[in-house]
Design a protein around this motif. Structure first.
Motif, PDB file in Angstrom:
ATOM      1  N   MET A   1      18.772  38.116  46.560  1.00 55.68           N
ATOM      2  CA  MET A   1      19.862  38.728  47.299  1.00 55.68           C
ATOM      3  C   MET A   1      20.378  39.926  46.509  1.00 55.68           C
ATOM      4  N   ARG A   2      20.592  40.996  47.227  1.00 60.55           N
ATOM      5  CA  ARG A   2      21.144  42.211  46.627  1.00 60.55           C
ATOM      6  C   ARG A   2      22.581  42.362  47.105  1.00 60.55           C
ATOM      7  N   VAL A   3      23.519  42.530  46.147  1.00 62.77           N
ATOM      8  CA  VAL A   3      24.931  42.700  46.468  1.00 62.77           C
ATOM      9  C   VAL A   3      25.412  44.015  45.870  1.00 62.77           C
ATOM     10  N   GLU A   4      26.210  44.738  46.657  1.00 60.22           N
ATOM     11  CA  GLU A   4      26.709  46.036  46.199  1.00 60.22           C
ATOM     12  C   GLU A   4      28.094  46.280  46.789  1.00 60.22           C
ATOM     13  N   ASN A   5      29.003  46.871  46.003  1.00 54.61           N
ATOM     14  CA  ASN A   5      30.319  47.237  46.505  1.00 54.61           C
ATOM     15  C   ASN A   5      30.223  48.648  47.072  1.00 54.61           C
ATOM     16  N   LEU A   6      30.520  48.798  48.363  1.00 57.83           N
ATOM     17  CA  LEU A   6      30.368  50.086  49.036  1.00 57.83           C
ATOM     18  C   LEU A   6      31.637  50.929  49.028  1.00 57.83           C
ATOM     19  N   HIS A   7      32.765  50.386  48.609  1.00 59.15           N
ATOM     20  CA  HIS A   7      34.034  51.115  48.539  1.00 59.15           C
ATOM     21  C   HIS A   7      34.348  51.816  49.861  1.00 59.15           C
ATOM     22  N   CYS A   8      34.415  51.051  50.936  1.00 57.88           N
ATOM     23  CA  CYS A   8      34.655  51.611  52.265  1.00 57.88           C
ATOM     24  C   CYS A   8      36.125  51.552  52.678  1.00 57.88           C
ATOM     25  N   SER A   9      36.908  50.673  52.086  1.00 61.12           N
ATOM     26  CA  SER A   9      38.283  50.475  52.536  1.00 61.12           C
ATOM     27  C   SER A   9      39.146  51.675  52.172  1.00 61.12           C
ATOM     28  N   LYS A  10      40.220  51.823  52.906  1.00 60.93           N
ATOM     29  CA  LYS A  10      41.187  52.901  52.645  1.00 60.93           C
ATOM     30  C   LYS A  10      42.536  52.234  52.431  1.00 60.93           C
ATOM     31  N   ARG A  11      43.211  52.632  51.373  1.00 61.99           N
ATOM     32  CA  ARG A  11      44.532  52.093  51.085  1.00 61.99           C
ATOM     33  C   ARG A  11      45.542  53.233  51.112  1.00 61.99           C
ATOM     34  N   ILE A  12      46.756  52.869  51.506  1.00 65.13           N
ATOM     35  CA  ILE A  12      47.816  53.868  51.497  1.00 65.13           C
ATOM     36  C   ILE A  12      48.501  53.845  50.149  1.00 65.13           C
ATOM     37  N   ASN A  13      49.332  54.819  49.913  1.00 70.18           N
ATOM     38  CA  ASN A  13      50.038  54.943  48.649  1.00 70.18           C
ATOM     39  C   ASN A  13      50.910  53.713  48.417  1.00 70.18           C
ATOM     40  N   PRO A  14      50.706  52.965  47.311  1.00 72.76           N
ATOM     41  CA  PRO A  14      51.513  51.781  47.056  1.00 72.76           C
ATOM     42  C   PRO A  14      52.994  52.091  46.885  1.00 72.76           C
ATOM     43  N   LEU A  15      53.330  53.329  46.509  1.00 75.95           N
ATOM     44  CA  LEU A  15      54.727  53.702  46.371  1.00 75.95           C
ATOM     45  C   LEU A  15      55.440  53.620  47.715  1.00 75.95           C
ATOM     46  N   VAL A  16      54.758  53.992  48.787  1.00 80.13           N
ATOM     47  CA  VAL A  16      55.353  53.913  50.116  1.00 80.13           C
ATOM     48  C   VAL A  16      55.644  52.457  50.454  1.00 80.13           C
ATOM     49  N   ASN A  17      54.701  51.564  50.188  1.00 78.76           N
ATOM     50  CA  ASN A  17      54.941  50.133  50.426  1.00 78.76           C
ATOM     51  C   ASN A  17      56.124  49.644  49.608  1.00 78.76           C
ATOM     52  N   PHE A  18      56.199  50.044  48.346  1.00 79.65           N
ATOM     53  CA  PHE A  18      57.287  49.623  47.475  1.00 79.65           C
ATOM     54  C   PHE A  18      58.636  50.083  48.024  1.00 79.65           C
ATOM     55  N   LEU A  19      58.700  51.334  48.463  1.00 82.08           N
ATOM     56  CA  LEU A  19      59.958  51.858  48.986  1.00 82.08           C
ATOM     57  C   LEU A  19      60.414  51.113  50.236  1.00 82.08           C
ATOM     58  N   ILE A  20      59.475  50.766  51.088  1.00 85.80           N
ATOM     59  CA  ILE A  20      59.843  50.035  52.300  1.00 85.80           C
ATOM     60  C   ILE A  20      60.350  48.643  51.950  1.00 85.80           C
ATOM     61  N   VAL A  21      59.650  47.955  51.050  1.00 89.45           N
ATOM     62  CA  VAL A  21      60.097  46.616  50.643  1.00 89.45           C
ATOM     63  C   VAL A  21      61.454  46.701  49.958  1.00 89.45           C
TER      64      VAL A  21
END
Length: 194
Positions: A1-21
């Motif tokens: 089995m061949r496994v590879e991380n493709l880095h496809c996800s997109k994340r938003i700025n964690p600072l924005v999440n922090f400010l909302i919380v």
């Protein structure tokens, strides 16, 4: 089995999440601002998902096809929001291998290593509230229940591997799940071209 991380996800700025919380948890908020904050977070999450989904879908499709090394017989992709980001899961099959992408990790599974598979699409309980406070509480519960149900949904493939015996293609789309159950059944029965 061949496994590879493709880095496809997109994340938003964690600072924005922090400010909302921080805004929500601030003790100086009055009872009037809490519903407004809750509404802003819901709108923010919808906008975030709608803005990131097209680029995640496009990037994931391209990277997954590169990982596979060609055009598979069948392929499906589904996006979802999780952990402050947008992810895409994918599944594909060709003559000799099954390919699964889950949370950026792609795996090439030789058909001889596939032991079994199952599909699951549990529904989420819905709560209805009367009045502003009850409606907000119900909406919060419904969002959390839907997220948990989606996390438990998908195609689960069990393989002969000690380190990672189960792979998941996450989707709550029952049409896609039934399609893949039939594809894998036909492949197992020798009806799908090998």
């Amino acid at each position: 089995m061949r496994v590879e991380n493709l880095h496809c996800s997109k994340r938003i700025n964690p600072l924005v999440n922090f400010l909302i919380v921080a805004l929500i948890l601030s003790p100086s908020l009055t009872i009037i601002l809490i519903p407004i904050s809750f509404l802003l977070i819901m709108v923010y999450n919808v906008i975030r998902f709608k803005l990131l989904e097209p680029s995640v879908t496009r990037d994931t499709h391209e990277k997954f096809l590169q990982f596979i090394g060609g055009e598979p017989y069948y392929m499906d992709l589904d996006t979802y929001g999780k952990k402050g980001g947008t992810y895409a899961d994918a599944v594909a099959i060709d003559a000799h291998n099954l390919y699964v992408l889950h949370e950026d990790n792609a795996v090439e599974i030789p058909w001889s290593m596939v032991r079994s598979w199952t599909i699951q699409a549990p529904g989420a309980d819905r709560v209805v509230g009367v009045g502003m406070t009850a409606a907000m509480t119900a909406a919060s519960h419904n969002i959390e229940a839907a997220a948990k149900a989606h996390e438990a949904s998908g195609l689960f493939v069990f393989v002969a591997d000690v380190n990672h015996p189960k792979w998941q293609f996450r989707t709550a789309d029952t049409t896609i799940l039934r399609k893949w159950n039939e594809i894998l059944t036909q492949r197992n029965e020798g009806l799908l071209a090998a």
